[in-house]
Design a protein around this motif. Sequence first.
Motif, PDB file in Angstrom:
ATOM      1  N   PRO A 136       1.008  -1.189  -0.098  1.00 47.31           N
ATOM      2  CA  PRO A 136       0.164  -0.208   0.080  1.00 47.31           C
ATOM      3  C   PRO A 136       0.860   1.328   0.076  1.00 47.31           C
ATOM      4  O   PRO A 136       0.604   2.248  -0.725  1.00 47.31           O
ATOM      5  N   ALA A 137       1.978   1.318   0.872  1.00 44.39           N
ATOM      6  CA  ALA A 137       2.613   2.560   0.773  1.00 44.39           C
ATOM      7  C   ALA A 137       3.579   2.657  -0.534  1.00 44.39           C
ATOM      8  O   ALA A 137       3.776   3.848  -1.263  1.00 44.39           O
ATOM      9  N   THR A 138       4.015   1.698  -0.994  1.00 51.64           N
ATOM     10  CA  THR A 138       4.661   1.455  -2.275  1.00 51.64           C
ATOM     11  C   THR A 138       3.577   2.067  -3.193  1.00 51.64           C
ATOM     12  O   THR A 138       4.142   2.898  -4.368  1.00 51.64           O
ATOM     13  N   LEU A 139       2.524   1.552  -3.323  1.00 49.04           N
ATOM     14  CA  LEU A 139       1.556   2.249  -4.403  1.00 49.04           C
ATOM     15  C   LEU A 139       1.236   3.712  -4.127  1.00 49.04           C
ATOM     16  O   LEU A 139       1.209   4.521  -5.187  1.00 49.04           O
ATOM     17  N   LEU A 140       1.297   4.198  -2.933  1.00 53.22           N
ATOM     18  CA  LEU A 140       1.066   5.400  -2.680  1.00 53.22           C
ATOM     19  C   LEU A 140       2.250   6.479  -3.209  1.00 53.22           C
ATOM     20  O   LEU A 140       2.247   7.323  -4.005  1.00 53.22           O
TER      21      LEU A 140
END
Length: 435
Positions: A136-140
Motif C-alpha cells: 500500500p505504501a509503495t502504491l502511494l
Amino acid sequence: MTTTATPGTTTATPDTTTTTAATAATKTTTAATPAEAPGPAPGRAPVPVLWLALLATPVAAAANAPVLILPDMAASLGVGTSTAAWLVAAFAWAMAVSIPLLAGLLRRRGLAPVLRLSTALLLGGTLLVAASPWLPATLLGRAAQAAGGAGLVAAAMSLAGSARRMGVISAGFGMLGASGPLLGAQLSHTVSWRLSLSVSLVSLLAVPAVSRYATAPAATAAPQGRFDARGAALLTVLATALVLLPHAPAVALGSAVVAAALLALHVRRRPDGFVPAALVRSPLFVGSALLALALSTSYFTLLFAVPRLLGDRAGWDVTAAGTGQLVALLTGSALSWLLAAGSARMGRTAVRTVLVATGTLAAVLAVFASWGPLLLMATLGGVFGATGANAVLSMQAASSVPDPQRPTAIGLFTLCYQLGGAFGPAIATALVLGA
C-alpha cells in the motif's frame, strides 16, 4: 498495463501525457496557427528544447520500468504478481488524472509553483518507494511519482511553443518509453528493483535551468476567479472511471456516464470553470483529442499484441521479438519528429491525412500480416502515428482557444491521449493475449 505520456506505456500509460504556457495578466491574443503555439515573450530566448525533453521524458522510462521485473517486485513485497501489477495501474491512473489538474494549476498560478510541487511529489514518492516494505505504501509512492512527473510534463509542454519543439519532447517520450522495460530490468538485476522505479529523478536535473524562466511573461498566470473545485472533482471522477473501464467495466461505465452528465451540466452553469465551455464546443479541439485517443489506443494495442503475433505467426522467439520491437519503436519515435518538424509547411489537413493513413495501415498489417518484418512495420506505424499525434495535434488543440485557456487545453488533450494507454492493453488481451 503500462502508461505514459508517451508511447510505450499505458494509460496511459496510463499518455502518459501536458500544456502550453499561460500568458501575462494583461495579455490577450487570438488563436495561434494550427501547427504552432505561442512561443516565449518577445525579447526573451526560449528554454532550450533539450532541457524541456530532459524535464519531461524520464517519466516515460519510469512508467515502463516494471514491465519485465514484476515477479521480482512481487516477491520482495510478499504478494502475487497480479497484485503487484497494481503498481503499474496506480502510476497510469495518477499520471492520467494529475495532468489536467496540474495544467489547471499552471493556468492559475504560473510555472514556478508547478515546478516546486512536482519536485516535492517526485522526491517524496521516490523516498516512499525506496523505503517501504509494504505494497500500500509503495502504491502511494508510485502515485506520487506519477503526479510529480505529470507536473513536469505539463511544465515542459507549456514552454515548447511549436510543433517542431513539441516533436522533440514527444519523440523522446517514445524512445525512453521503449527503452524503459530493458533499462528497468538491467537496474533491477545489477542493483535493485527499487532503483528501477526511481529513474524519473533524472528529470530534476533540468528543473534549475527551466526555473530561470519561471518569471518570464509567458510563464505568468492569467488572472483567475474562484477555483472551480466541483469541476476539478467531476473531471477526476470521470478520468478515474475511464481508466478503470478495462478492469471493472460495469461499475466503471456507470460511474463514467454519471460523472460525464454531471460535468456537462456543470460546464453549462460555469462555462469559464475548470473545463472551459470553449474547449468542449471547439470542433478543432474535440477532433484533435478524439483522433489522438484513437491513435493512442491503436498504438498501445499493437505494443502488447505484436510480440505475441510474432511468435504465433512468424515463429520468432521472445528475444528476437523483443529486440525487433525495440528497434521499431525507436525508429518510429525518431521519424515522428520529422512529421512534427514539417507540420507547419504541410498544413492541418495533410498532417491528419498522414496520421490517419499510417494508423490505419498499421492496424491492417497487424490483422493480416504473417511475415515478421511486416508485423514490426505495424509497430513502427503505430508509434509513429501516436507520437506524431501527441506532438502536432496537441499544438492544434491548444490553438483552438485563447492563451489563458491553452494550459487546460493541452492538459485535457493529454488526458485523452493517456486513456489510449488504458484501453489498448485491454483490447490486446481480449483479441490476442487471452486467446
